[in-house]
Scaffold this motif. Structure first.
Motif, short mmCIF file in Angstrom:
data_model
loop_
_atom_site.label_atom_id
_atom_site.label_comp_id
_atom_site.label_asym_id
_atom_site.label_seq_id
_atom_site.Cartn_x
_atom_site.Cartn_y
_atom_site.Cartn_z
N ALA A 63 6.78 -4.81 -15.11
CA ALA A 63 7.98 -3.85 -14.35
C ALA A 63 7.56 -2.18 -14.75
O ALA A 63 7.10 -1.86 -15.62
N ARG A 64 7.51 -1.80 -13.62
CA ARG A 64 7.42 -0.35 -13.58
C ARG A 64 8.84 0.33 -14.52
O ARG A 64 9.81 -0.19 -14.01
N VAL A 65 8.84 1.35 -15.31
CA VAL A 65 10.06 1.63 -16.23
C VAL A 65 11.18 2.09 -15.15
O VAL A 65 12.28 1.90 -15.43
N HIS A 66 10.46 2.94 -13.98
CA HIS A 66 11.66 3.30 -13.11
C HIS A 66 12.26 2.20 -12.37
O HIS A 66 13.59 2.32 -11.93
N ALA A 67 11.98 0.85 -12.47
CA ALA A 67 12.48 -0.12 -11.89
C ALA A 67 13.41 -0.96 -12.94
O ALA A 67 13.86 -2.11 -12.35
N ILE A 68 13.29 -0.68 -14.06
CA ILE A 68 14.04 -1.61 -14.83
C ILE A 68 15.47 -1.79 -14.73
O ILE A 68 15.78 -2.75 -15.01
N GLY A 69 16.10 -0.78 -14.36
CA GLY A 69 17.48 -0.98 -13.87
C GLY A 69 17.71 -2.21 -12.62
O GLY A 69 18.64 -3.04 -12.84
N HIS A 80 1.01 -1.24 -0.02
CA HIS A 80 -0.04 0.00 -0.18
C HIS A 80 0.92 1.16 -0.02
O HIS A 80 0.70 2.20 -0.81
N ALA A 81 1.89 1.36 0.89
CA ALA A 81 2.49 2.43 1.03
C ALA A 81 3.57 2.95 -0.01
O ALA A 81 3.64 3.82 -0.64
N VAL A 82 4.18 1.86 -0.67
CA VAL A 82 5.09 1.98 -1.68
C VAL A 82 4.67 1.78 -3.12
O VAL A 82 5.10 2.73 -4.01
N LEU A 83 3.58 0.96 -3.26
CA LEU A 83 3.08 0.72 -4.51
C LEU A 83 1.72 1.37 -5.12
O LEU A 83 1.35 1.83 -6.10
N ARG A 84 0.88 1.51 -3.92
CA ARG A 84 -0.49 1.87 -4.34
C ARG A 84 -0.91 3.02 -2.99
O ARG A 84 -2.01 2.80 -2.50
N PRO A 136 -3.15 2.86 -15.64
CA PRO A 136 -3.59 4.01 -15.17
C PRO A 136 -3.30 4.26 -13.67
O PRO A 136 -3.11 2.99 -12.81
N ILE A 137 -2.99 5.20 -13.04
CA ILE A 137 -2.53 5.46 -11.56
C ILE A 137 -0.92 5.27 -11.45
O ILE A 137 -0.25 5.80 -10.77
N HIS A 138 -0.62 4.05 -12.19
CA HIS A 138 0.76 3.53 -11.79
C HIS A 138 1.92 3.77 -13.11
O HIS A 138 2.95 3.53 -12.55
N GLY A 139 1.27 4.45 -14.20
CA GLY A 139 2.40 4.86 -14.82
C GLY A 139 2.76 3.99 -15.98
O GLY A 139 2.21 2.81 -16.10
N PRO A 140 3.99 4.22 -16.83
CA PRO A 140 4.75 3.23 -17.92
C PRO A 140 5.10 1.98 -16.96
O PRO A 140 5.67 1.85 -16.01
N HIS A 141 4.69 0.78 -17.89
CA HIS A 141 5.28 -0.54 -17.61
C HIS A 141 5.72 -1.12 -18.78
O HIS A 141 5.32 -0.89 -19.95
#
Ligand code: COA
Length: 163
Positions: free
Chosen positions: A122-128, A16-20, A145-150
């Motif tokens: 994967a969320r694109v900011h976590a690709i690395g 909840h806190a980190v992802l949603r 929606p809400i969570h951004g590019p994957h």
């Protein structure tokens, strides 16, 4: 830091806190959480007993084309694919190796269960992060929606790759 199987509900505060964070905690559970074969792992801080990193994994066919991806499976063999979801480390503890410990445990679990590959949206900011762990991207990005590019990312479970 210990990484162990935990009840799915014990992962919900970090999910909840980190992802949603913009959603209600009631929207955090997945239908797979209660299904047989689903495993949720938690990194537990020894001193406080707090769950500080989480991930959930369960069997689900991969959305990638095995032949195009160069997946060297024998004729007639379907890849035994597992999906990784809700990988998160508590925000104040990110970048200290906790995510790697949790992911290593997930990969060992899938290997022990006879899995061939692991994939995730994967969320694109976590690709690395996933690339460092041997994952490759597959296909085009899309926006949730809400969570951004994957983007889909996947990797072999090593014993199968060697065959
Ligand atoms: C992605 C996440 C789970 C990684 O967990 P972590 O505990 O921070 O990861 P680690 O400290 O084990 O990092 C392992 C390696 O990946 C790198 N890394 C971590 N996050 C990264 C990122 N977002 N981009 C690029 N590299 C990253 C680290 O620098 C480290 O590299 P090193 O081995 O060269 O030192 C965590 O940052 C997180 O919860 N992010 C927000 C939620 C999220 O996006 N989850 C993924 C959903 S798909």
């Amino acid at each position: 830091m210990d990484v162990e199987l935990i009840p799915a509900a014990a992962s919900y505060p970090i999910r909840h806190a980190v992802l949603r964070p913009s959603q209600s905690i009631d929207e955090v559970p997945f239908k797979e959480d209660g299904e047989p074969g689903t495993a949720t792992f938690g990194a537990i801080d020894r001193a406080s007993g707090a769950v500080v990193g989480v991930a959930t994994v369960f069997r689900e066919p991969a959305p990638l084309d095995a032949a195009e991806a160069g997946v060297p499976l024998g004729a007639g063999h379907e890849a035994a694919a597992w999906r990784l979801r809700a990988m998160a480390t508590r925000e104040d503890l990110q970048g200290q190796g906790i995510g790697s410990l949790v992911l290593d445990t997930v990969l060992a679990h899938v290997a022990a269960e006879g899995g061939d590959l692991v994939w995730c949206n994967a969320r694109v900011h976590a690709i690395g992060f996933y690339q460092r762990a041997g994952f490759e991207t597959w296909g085009d990005e899309w926006v949730v929606p809400i969570h951004g590019p994957h983007v889909v990312m996947w990797r072999w479970i090593e014993p199968r790759k060697a065959t």
